[in-house]
Design a protein around this motif. Structure first.
Motif, PDB file in Angstrom:
ATOM      1  N   LEU A 192       0.813  -1.213   0.000  1.00 43.59           N
ATOM      2  CA  LEU A 192       0.000   0.000   0.000  1.00 43.59           C
ATOM      3  C   LEU A 192       0.848   1.265   0.000  1.00 43.59           C
ATOM      4  CD1 LEU A 192      -2.944  -1.021   2.311  1.00 43.59           C
ATOM      5  CD2 LEU A 192      -3.176   0.094   0.105  1.00 43.59           C
ATOM      6  N   ALA A 193       2.048   1.172   0.584  1.00 42.55           N
ATOM      7  CA  ALA A 193       2.908   2.354   0.608  1.00 42.55           C
ATOM      8  C   ALA A 193       3.341   2.724  -0.810  1.00 42.55           C
ATOM      9  CB  ALA A 193       4.126   2.095   1.490  1.00 42.55           C
ATOM     10  N   VAL A 194       3.626   1.717  -1.626  1.00 44.86           N
ATOM     11  CA  VAL A 194       3.977   1.972  -3.021  1.00 44.86           C
ATOM     12  C   VAL A 194       2.786   2.597  -3.747  1.00 44.86           C
ATOM     13  CG1 VAL A 194       4.540   0.854  -5.218  1.00 44.86           C
ATOM     14  CG2 VAL A 194       5.751   0.204  -3.144  1.00 44.86           C
ATOM     15  N   ALA A 216       0.495   4.398  -2.401  1.00 56.03           N
ATOM     16  CA  ALA A 216       0.369   5.776  -1.921  1.00 56.03           C
ATOM     17  C   ALA A 216       1.279   6.697  -2.699  1.00 56.03           C
ATOM     18  CB  ALA A 216       0.710   5.845  -0.427  1.00 56.03           C
ATOM     19  N   ASP A 217       2.409   6.177  -3.139  1.00 59.02           N
ATOM     20  CA  ASP A 217       3.364   7.000  -3.865  1.00 59.02           C
ATOM     21  C   ASP A 217       2.954   7.226  -5.317  1.00 59.02           C
ATOM     22  OD1 ASP A 217       6.471   7.951  -3.812  1.00 59.02           O
ATOM     23  OD2 ASP A 217       5.941   7.050  -5.741  1.00 59.02           O
ATOM     24  N   ILE A 222      -6.872   8.075  -4.029  1.00 56.01           N
ATOM     25  CA  ILE A 222      -5.802   7.688  -3.131  1.00 56.01           C
ATOM     26  C   ILE A 222      -5.891   8.388  -1.766  1.00 56.01           C
ATOM     27  CG2 ILE A 222      -4.160   9.334  -4.199  1.00 56.01           C
ATOM     28  CD1 ILE A 222      -3.110   5.894  -3.210  1.00 56.01           C
ATOM     29  N   ASP A 223      -6.152   9.692  -1.765  1.00 58.09           N
ATOM     30  CA  ASP A 223      -6.204  10.417  -0.493  1.00 58.09           C
ATOM     31  C   ASP A 223      -7.335   9.914   0.384  1.00 58.09           C
ATOM     32  OD1 ASP A 223      -4.104  12.587  -0.765  1.00 58.09           O
ATOM     33  OD2 ASP A 223      -5.242  12.853  -2.622  1.00 58.09           O
ATOM     34  N   PHE A 229      -6.674   6.351   1.962  1.00 57.38           N
ATOM     35  CA  PHE A 229      -5.759   6.304   3.102  1.00 57.38           C
ATOM     36  C   PHE A 229      -6.305   7.058   4.301  1.00 57.38           C
ATOM     37  CE2 PHE A 229      -1.851   4.166   1.881  1.00 57.38           C
ATOM     38  CZ  PHE A 229      -2.093   3.959   0.536  1.00 57.38           C
ATOM     39  N   LEU A 283      -5.211  -3.998   6.186  1.00 59.55           N
ATOM     40  CA  LEU A 283      -3.950  -3.930   5.431  1.00 59.55           C
ATOM     41  C   LEU A 283      -3.147  -2.702   5.835  1.00 59.55           C
ATOM     42  CD1 LEU A 283      -4.674  -4.797   1.686  1.00 59.55           C
ATOM     43  CD2 LEU A 283      -3.400  -6.133   3.358  1.00 59.55           C
ATOM     44  N   LEU A 284      -3.859  -1.566   5.946  1.00 60.81           N
ATOM     45  CA  LEU A 284      -3.177  -0.318   6.290  1.00 60.81           C
ATOM     46  C   LEU A 284      -2.523  -0.406   7.660  1.00 60.81           C
ATOM     47  CD1 LEU A 284      -5.621   2.428   4.987  1.00 60.81           C
ATOM     48  CD2 LEU A 284      -3.203   2.193   4.413  1.00 60.81           C
ATOM     49  N   SER A 285      -3.259  -0.951   8.622  1.00 63.36           N
ATOM     50  CA  SER A 285      -2.702  -0.964   9.968  1.00 63.36           C
ATOM     51  C   SER A 285      -1.603  -2.003  10.119  1.00 63.36           C
ATOM     52  CB  SER A 285      -3.798  -1.188  11.006  1.00 63.36           C
ATOM     53  OG  SER A 285      -4.376  -2.449  10.785  1.00 63.36           O
ATOM     54  N   MET A 341       0.774  -2.460   7.947  1.00 63.86           N
ATOM     55  CA  MET A 341       2.010  -2.030   7.290  1.00 63.86           C
ATOM     56  C   MET A 341       3.083  -1.757   8.348  1.00 63.86           C
ATOM     57  SD  MET A 341       1.492  -1.964   4.030  1.00 63.86           S
ATOM     58  CE  MET A 341       2.877  -0.970   3.483  1.00 63.86           C
TER      59      MET A 341
END
Lengths: 627, 334
Positions: free
Chosen positions: A517-519, A521-522, A541-542, A545, A556-558, A560
């Motif tokens: 998910l970090a990728v 986000a980029d 995207i905003d 997240f 998934l977010l938590s 990471m």
């Protein structure tokens, strides 16, 4: 959905195994009970009855000395059985341990033994056998010792090659860390893994020995007259071919059928003990009819490059049935947009990418839905039409650049080839353009680098080449399947920047498949989160997240690593992604979800327009706070 | 044991000799270059670095899988580097390992019971019943059950396989567990399950961990100290929180900043601050001077010729960088 009821894989296995094993069992019984079963003494001569054709008295006729062919065939079967087992056993006992030893030890031992083996196998086998028999003297058992020694070289090489491969496996490293001795590693850890190829080798050898025994007896070095073996019988038949041609048929057929049965049974055995073949799991829920999309069928917007509607993909299972791996999948990508396809392994992300390219392969197919690329419907396209589209309209970058590039050609050649085939450039033009592209993806000294082979480049550099190749024909859509997963983080950052940079210049849309998910986000403008073959959430995207709406997205977010800097216990999602056959009928995430209710067991539809979520509790639960 | 560390590595070099067909002389490749580290009993040292940094070679040297070129490894009262990979049983049972790939680290032809009981068979003379009981107990500790005893590895998911590997590694109650990328092959949702399990087992059994990974954030969750490796050197070492929150070495900073932020707006701002870089194309291995000089954004003239020694960092630990030395000119200690 259509479900095949037959199970072709198992059925074909049984169709081979049953007759083959019946024949062999029969051979064993007949050989053991030869004295009682055979109608006559195989050695009893009666010159008055010589060379008779089959009759009610002598079912298979008689030979030149008036001996009953059927009886000789039965006693010959005993010889065949004993001799093939004897020689094969000698070959295994001699070859396997020595092969294991030299393979594991290596060095001088390996060198010396292998040179000897090479010397032996460089001479025709039957010659070696004859030389050994010349030393030992003729006779069946001596011939079999000779054959055993000869065939042991095959077992030796097999065992050695398996050991050479297996000793590099991590489990051998793990065994060394445990403190297991070399002998223990060899016998307990490596030896069992040799079984599948060994079974094949044994059956091949049994067949070969049967033939060799017949051959040796035929030339008078095996079973000595008047003893009955299939080989000596053939020998006789050859002599009296002109008088009674039928004599050759019984021993000939016996050899062919026996060898065939042994080999076929060997194949079946190998397949059934083969390691790592998953035991097929019976679905607990019947393969459900997955509902057609309940969201209204939408037409592609004018600025959509890709529009997928109600896509369902099924793959074949080993037992012959088909099961869905993607259901009711709808999304679209606008010109110049980057859409992320996010989820864990087994959620159907890669299959989605492959179905756009028409590359699912023979193991699966699209059963429902439409894939519209730049106002062209792809699902009805033929293979040739798809080949036109690939590269020109849509291109792909894979996860591992070192395997997606062909090791046999220079990287410049691989890019130039695409340009020549797709754009009809001359060799010179294509090469010049390839160098330009290599320069464009940020590789210094491009003219020099174009002549490099893939293995001469670092992972990051190779991925840049793969990107250059994908962009060579200016595609409208680029599918990037985990393009940074195999790379180090600092290189990943470079590649992500490159994607963005190239998108500004070429204006292609990107479908970016990632588990990270970090990728996403980029690089992404919008993200589709997939879980167990379906879309569970789609949002900008905003928004995704800041306020994830599906519990899976929030989970998934938590989870990471960078999401928190606390000490364990770290937040987890309990359980694992279910395999496609075991999907629950209702919400597929319900078994792992902290918010699931009774109502989650029914079919859940996707709700919303610009942002979508597949959760009946999306509006009542507050997930943003949990991160 | 007092204050003496459980394992102490001093100026360790690991060298591979590669010989190609047309070369008479072997060419040395130094994977680990003069590494010094120590781990106290029951503590976790995280070792972070990118591929080719030598972190796995370091682990293999400690496990006795590759020979040590020079330097010393002292474990408990044993001098491991002198044993040339032939560790006696007394040492073997104290140092166990879990490897990265749960798909090849378990023998495909063995059952779960065979795999977990193998260390017990090698090192103890337990009866079959005793051993079976212990295996079941170990399975339950890693959240599997005795129903799994007779199954083969291919019947399990990646996370479950890694649990089996952990159960096997814990069977002999080792003092040191070397974890070589234990979760990097797993899905995000399963990664944390394994990290939690490792953390809980460590506190319950008092094992020391040598945790090797490429992800600083992941290592930080569970480590007491973190060492950062670059091209065989340790460029920074210190308390986990300090290294993660206030990295001193430019390479550590680069590693942390390369991981995208989970906040898209902040990530956009960070991204805008940098531009697409050409592929890194100078020789990676700097023969003289600082090993990181070719990639460093803050490189100084003296970095070209002089290799920085470890300078102590405010907040604990050391970093081999002249910038750190210049910030605190008085302190220079290991």
């Amino acid at each position: 959905m259509k479900t095949a009821t037959k199970n072709p894989y198992n059925a074909s296995m049984l169709a081979v195994a049953i007759p083959a094993s019946t024949i062999l069992i029969l051979l064993v019984i007949v050989s053991i009970g030869a004295e009682w079963i055979a109608p006559y003494d195989p050695l009893k001569q009666s010159l008055r009855e010589a060379l008779q054709s089959p009759s009610s008295v002598h079912w298979l006729g008689t030979d030149n000395l008036g001996r009953d062919v059927l009886s000789r065939l039965i006693f010959g079967g005993r010889i065949a059985l004993i001799s093939s087992l004897e020689a094969t056993l000698i070959a295994v006992v001699l070859g396997v341990p020595l092969g294991l030893f030299i393979g594991y030890r290596g060095g001088w031992w390996d060198w010396a033994v292998m040179r000897l083996v090479e010397a032996v196998v460089s001479i025709p086998g039957i010659m070696v056998a004859i030389v050994i028999i010349a030393i030992l003297g003729p006779g069946l058992h001596r011939a079999m010792i000779a054959l055993g020694i000869l065939y042991s070289t095959a077992f030796l090489r097999l065992a050695r090659s398996v050991v050479l491969a297996e000793r590099e496996e991590v489990y051998v490293k793990a065994a060394r860390v445990i403190g297991a001795s070399s002998n223990r590693i060899l016998l307990r850890h490596i030896l069992p893994n040799i079984a599948p190829p060994l079974i094949i080798q044994v059956t091949l050898t049994i067949g070969a020995v049967l033939l060799a025994e017949a051959g040796l007896s035929f030339v008078g070095l095996g079973v000595q007259p008047p003893g009955a073996s299939w080989g000596t019988m053939l020998n006789t038949a050859a002599t009296y071919m002109a008088l009674n041609a039928f004599l050759a048929v019984p021993p000939g057929l016996a050899i062919v059928i026996t060898v065939l049965s042994v080999n076929l049974l060997g194949d079946v055995l190998r397949d059934s003990v083969g390691r790592g073949i998953a035991v097929s799991v019976k679905p607990t829920t019947p393969t459900a009819k997955f509902a057609e999309s309940t969201t209204t069928t939408s037409q592609p917007n004018a600025d959509d490059i890709l529009h997928i509607q109600g896509l369902q993909v099924v793959v074949n299972s080993k037992d012959g049935s088909e099961f869905p791996v993607i259901t009711d999948l709808s999304f679209s990508i606008k010109k110049g947009e980057t859409l992320g396809l996010v989820g864990e392994s087994g959620c159907g992300k890669t299959i989605t990418g492959l179905s756009i390219l028409g590359l699912i392969g023979t193991g699966g197919r699209v059963t429902h839905g439409t894939i519209n690329l730049n106002n062209t419907e792809l699902t009805a396209f033929s293979t040739q039409q798809m080949e036109q589209i690939r590269g020109d309209e849509v291109a792909m970058v894979f996860q591992d650049p070192t395997t997606s590039l062909n090791p046999a050609f220079t990287v410049g050649d691989q890019i130039a080839e695409v340009l020549r085939v797709k754009q009809g450039m001359t060799k010179k033009q294509a090469w010049a353009r390839a160098v330009e592209l290599i320069d464009r993806v940020g590789i210094t000294r491009p003219a020099e680098r174009a002549k490099a082979y893939p293995h001469e480049l670092s992972g990051g550099m190779a991925q840049r080449i793969a990107i250059a190749r994908a962009l060579s024909c200016n595609p409208k859509l680029l599918i990037a399947d985990e393009p940074t997963t195999a790379l180090d983080v600092t290189i990943q950052q470079e590649i992500l920047d490159l994607f963005r940079d190239l998108q500004d210049e070429f204006g292609m849309a990107i479908l970016f498949v990632t588990h990270d998910l970090a990728v996403a986000a980029d690089i992404c403008d919008r993200v589709c989160v997939m879980y167990a073959g379906e879309l569970v959430e789609m949002a900008n995207i905003d928004e995704l997240f800041a306020t994830p709406r599906h519990p899976y997205t929030a989970g998934l977010l938590s989870a990471m690593p960078h999401a928190s800097d606390r000490k364990p216990p770290l937040p987890t999602i309990k359980g694992t992604v279910p395999v496609p056959k075991l999907w629950p009928t209702g919400c597929r995430f319900s078994e792992r979800c902290d918010y699931s209710q009774k109502a989650c067991e029914q079919l859940i539809t996707l709700t919303g327009t610009t942002s979508q979520v597949r959760c009946i509790r999306a509006n009542e639960i507050n997930l943003g706070a949990s991160i | 044991m007092g204050d003496k560390p459980l394992i102490e590595i001093n100026d360790l070099w690991v060298t591979y000799w590669a010989r190609s067909a047309f070369q008479l002389r072997s060419k040395p490749f130094h994977a680990v270059k003069g590494v010094s580290l120590s781990i106290k009993a029951g503590q976790t040292l995280g070792i972070v670095g990118e591929s080719g940094s030598g972190k796995s070679s370091l682990a293999n040297a400690v496990l006795g899988l590759v020979p040590v070129e020079s330097g010393t490894i002292r474990f408990d009262q044993h001098e491991l580097s002198a044993m040339k990979t032939r560790y006696p049983a007394a040492v073997r049972k104290q140092i166990q390992a879990v490897f990265q790939d749960p798909f090849s680290s378990l023998n495909p032809s063995m059952t779960v019971e065979d795999i977990i009981s193998e260390p017990l068979r090698v090192h103890t003379k337990m009866s079959n019943d005793q051993r079976r009981d212990l295996v079941v107990e170990l399975l339950e500790l890693v959240s599997l059950s005795k129903d799994h005893l007779k199954r083969h590895p291919h019947e399990f998911s990646g996370g479950q396989r890694q649990r089996i590997a952990i159960a096997s590694a814990l069977a002999l109650q080792p003092k040191l567990l070397v974890l070589d990328e234990p979760v990097s092959a797993l899905d995000v949702s399963t990664q944390n399950q394994i990290i939690n399990l490792l953390y809980e087992r460590r506190d319950a059994l008092g094992i020391a961990y040598m945790l090797i990974a490429h992800d600083l954030a992941l290592v930080h969750h569970i480590s007491d100290r973190i060492a950062v490796m670059y091209l065989g050197h340790i460029v920074e070492e210190g308390p986990a929180d300090r290294v993660y929150k206030n990295p001193a070495h430019p390479y550590t900073k680069a590693l942390l900043e390369a991981v995208p932020l989970l906040d898209p707006a902040k990530q956009r701002a960070r991204r805008a601050a940098r531009k697409a870089q050409p592929a890194y194309d100078t020789p990676r291995d700097a023969q003289v001077g600082c090993p990181y000089k070719n990639r460093c954004a803050q490189v100084l003239p003296k970095c070209q010729t002089q290799a920085p020694t470890p300078f102590s960092v405010k907040g604990g630990g050391v970093a081999s960088c002249f910038l750190v030395a210049d910030a605190q000119p008085t302190s220079e200690a290991l």
